[in-house]
Design a protein around this motif. Structure first.
Motif, PDB file in Angstrom:
ATOM      1  N   ALA A  54     -25.887  17.294 -22.262  1.00 24.46           N
ATOM      2  CA  ALA A  54     -26.613  17.181 -20.995  1.00 24.46           C
ATOM      3  C   ALA A  54     -27.083  18.557 -20.514  1.00 24.46           C
ATOM      4  O   ALA A  54     -28.246  18.724 -20.118  1.00 24.46           O
ATOM      5  CB  ALA A  54     -25.734  16.514 -19.940  1.00 24.46           C
ATOM      6  N   LYS A  95     -29.937  19.753 -22.360  1.00 28.96           N
ATOM      7  CA  LYS A  95     -31.079  18.857 -22.154  1.00 28.96           C
ATOM      8  C   LYS A  95     -31.528  18.141 -23.430  1.00 28.96           C
ATOM      9  O   LYS A  95     -32.721  17.935 -23.656  1.00 28.96           O
ATOM     10  CB  LYS A  95     -32.225  19.599 -21.495  1.00 28.96           C
ATOM     11  CG  LYS A  95     -31.792  20.267 -20.189  1.00 28.96           C
ATOM     12  CD  LYS A  95     -32.897  20.579 -19.283  1.00 28.96           C
ATOM     13  CE  LYS A  95     -32.498  21.266 -18.001  1.00 28.96           C
ATOM     14  NZ  LYS A  95     -31.213  21.146 -17.459  1.00 28.96           N
ATOM     15  N   ASP A 131     -29.714  15.241 -24.183  1.00 30.26           N
ATOM     16  CA  ASP A 131     -29.099  13.929 -24.022  1.00 30.26           C
ATOM     17  C   ASP A 131     -30.117  12.805 -23.854  1.00 30.26           C
ATOM     18  O   ASP A 131     -29.876  11.684 -24.296  1.00 30.26           O
ATOM     19  CB  ASP A 131     -28.082  13.923 -22.885  1.00 30.26           C
ATOM     20  CG  ASP A 131     -28.661  14.346 -21.551  1.00 30.26           C
ATOM     21  OD1 ASP A 131     -29.617  15.153 -21.529  1.00 30.26           O
ATOM     22  OD2 ASP A 131     -28.145  13.879 -20.515  1.00 30.26           O
ATOM     23  N   ASP A 132     -31.265  13.070 -23.263  1.00 29.04           N
ATOM     24  CA  ASP A 132     -32.268  12.009 -23.097  1.00 29.04           C
ATOM     25  C   ASP A 132     -32.910  11.617 -24.416  1.00 29.04           C
ATOM     26  O   ASP A 132     -33.130  10.443 -24.675  1.00 29.04           O
ATOM     27  CB  ASP A 132     -33.365  12.444 -22.108  1.00 29.04           C
ATOM     28  CG  ASP A 132     -32.896  12.383 -20.661  1.00 29.04           C
ATOM     29  OD1 ASP A 132     -31.900  11.683 -20.387  1.00 29.04           O
ATOM     30  OD2 ASP A 132     -33.524  13.040 -19.817  1.00 29.04           O
ATOM     31  N   TYR A 133     -33.196  12.581 -25.266  1.00 25.15           N
ATOM     32  CA  TYR A 133     -33.837  12.298 -26.554  1.00 25.15           C
ATOM     33  C   TYR A 133     -32.832  11.770 -27.569  1.00 25.15           C
ATOM     34  O   TYR A 133     -33.115  10.854 -28.325  1.00 25.15           O
ATOM     35  CB  TYR A 133     -34.530  13.560 -27.097  1.00 25.15           C
ATOM     36  CG  TYR A 133     -35.218  13.333 -28.411  1.00 25.15           C
ATOM     37  CD1 TYR A 133     -36.415  12.622 -28.475  1.00 25.15           C
ATOM     38  CD2 TYR A 133     -34.662  13.800 -29.594  1.00 25.15           C
ATOM     39  CE1 TYR A 133     -37.042  12.395 -29.686  1.00 25.15           C
ATOM     40  CE2 TYR A 133     -35.279  13.576 -30.802  1.00 25.15           C
ATOM     41  CZ  TYR A 133     -36.468  12.873 -30.851  1.00 25.15           C
ATOM     42  OH  TYR A 133     -37.080  12.637 -32.058  1.00 25.15           O
ATOM     43  N   TYR A 141     -28.705  13.002 -29.449  1.00 28.03           N
ATOM     44  CA  TYR A 141     -27.921  14.061 -30.085  1.00 28.03           C
ATOM     45  C   TYR A 141     -26.863  13.412 -30.953  1.00 28.03           C
ATOM     46  O   TYR A 141     -26.617  12.212 -30.879  1.00 28.03           O
ATOM     47  CB  TYR A 141     -27.289  14.997 -29.045  1.00 28.03           C
ATOM     48  CG  TYR A 141     -26.308  14.324 -28.105  1.00 28.03           C
ATOM     49  CD1 TYR A 141     -24.940  14.388 -28.355  1.00 28.03           C
ATOM     50  CD2 TYR A 141     -26.736  13.629 -26.977  1.00 28.03           C
ATOM     51  CE1 TYR A 141     -24.035  13.788 -27.505  1.00 28.03           C
ATOM     52  CE2 TYR A 141     -25.843  13.024 -26.123  1.00 28.03           C
ATOM     53  CZ  TYR A 141     -24.495  13.105 -26.387  1.00 28.03           C
ATOM     54  OH  TYR A 141     -23.593  12.502 -25.546  1.00 28.03           O
TER      55      TYR A 141
END
Length: 119
Positions: free
Chosen positions: A78, A81, A83-85, A87
């Motif tokens: 997170a 950055k 975490d949205d795409y 990992y």
């Protein structure tokens, strides 16, 4: 003895500050730093401060600390950055799986597409 720092362990030496590392995050139970040979744009290792040779032995002996490693890995994803795409969290166990340092550790990888299967 399991759990105790090992004099010949690279990661125990990093936790102790004997060997330098690019620290990403520290907690009471974990230590996270950037991998010196990154396999993705974001590649961080999360290790327990206690010494166990692999994830299974850590989970069996110290389940709360094993959970801390996973929680910190998610927090780092997170913070970085990714975490949205998406990992990946990887625990290699044994030489046949590519483990080279026998101190339990999670690889947190992200910042690019991660194909499956990985290897």
């Amino acid at each position: 003895m399991a759990g105790e720092p090992q004099a010949d362990c690279l990661f125990c030496k990093i936790v102790a500050g004997i060997i330098p590392a690019t620290v990403v995050q520290e907690t009471e139970t974990t230590f996270a730093f950037r991998d010196i040979n990154p396999q993705a744009p974001m590649h961080v290792l999360v290790i327990p401060r206690v010494h166990y040779p692999d994830a299974g032995s850590l989970a069996a002996a110290e389940p709360t600390i094993a959970a801390d490693v996973l929680s910190v890995a998610a927090q780092i994803a997170a913070d970085e950055k990714v975490d949205d795409y998406g990992y990946r969290i990887v625990f290699n166990t044994g030489t046949g799986a590519g483990q080279t340092v026998f101190h339990a550790h999670a690889h947190v990888l992200g910042g690019r597409g991660l194909e499956w299967p990985p290897g």
